[in-house]
Design a protein around this motif. Sequence first.
Motif: not given
Length: 201
Positions: A42, A104, A108, A190
Motif C-alpha cells: 500500500p 490492500l 487504504t 493502489n
Amino acid sequence: MRDFAMKGTHKAGLAAIAMALTLSGCVSLGKEPPPTLFTLTPTALAPAGLSASGTSAQALAVIEPDAPQRLDVARVPVQVDAATVAYLKDAVWVEKPARLFGRLLAETIRSKQTRLVVEGSDTAYAAATKLSGHLLEMGYDAGSSSVVVRFDAVLRQPDGQILTRRFEAKVSGVAPDAASVAPALNEAANTVAAEVAEWIG
C-alpha cells in the motif's frame, strides 16, 4: 569380540544409510523459488499507533473479493488475445491476488481514518457495512502492453441498500517481463484501492 563389534558397526551404518534413503523419498526441500515474487504494497498506510473502537453497527468489513479461476492461482495472467490466456514467465504471487488486493483495500481505507475497518474474522461478518466484490482483472495485456486492474465493488449498507461500482486502472508502456510488470501492477492496484476508499467515504 572385535569382529562382532565391527559387524555391528557395519550393520548400524547400513541401517542409517537405508533410513536416509527412505526419508529422501518422503521429505523434499522444495524447488528453487522463482526469480520474482509479486506482492502488493500500500502507498497509503495507517500511522503507527492508530487505534479505533466502536460497535459492529459502526464497523466496515472488508471481505476478500471473489475472482475468476484464472486469477485464483499464484501465477500472473497474460491476456494474449481475446481468446487466449498465458502466464508471465518467472513471476509468482506470494499469495493469491484476491487476498492481497483485499488487504490492500482494507489498509487504504483504514489510512483515511474515517472508518472502523475490520477484516478476516467473525467480527467482519457481524459488521453492519460490508465491502466485497469481484476482482475481474489483475494481470498483463499483451495487445496494449499494459497492466490492468479491474474491480467490481459491492457495498452493503446497514439499511439494506446495496451499491455497486466498477473501478479500473491501467498502466501503459509496460514491457512483458516480471521486473516491469510487478511495480506496474502495484501502482494500478493502489490506484483502484484509493478510488474505492474515496467512493466509500
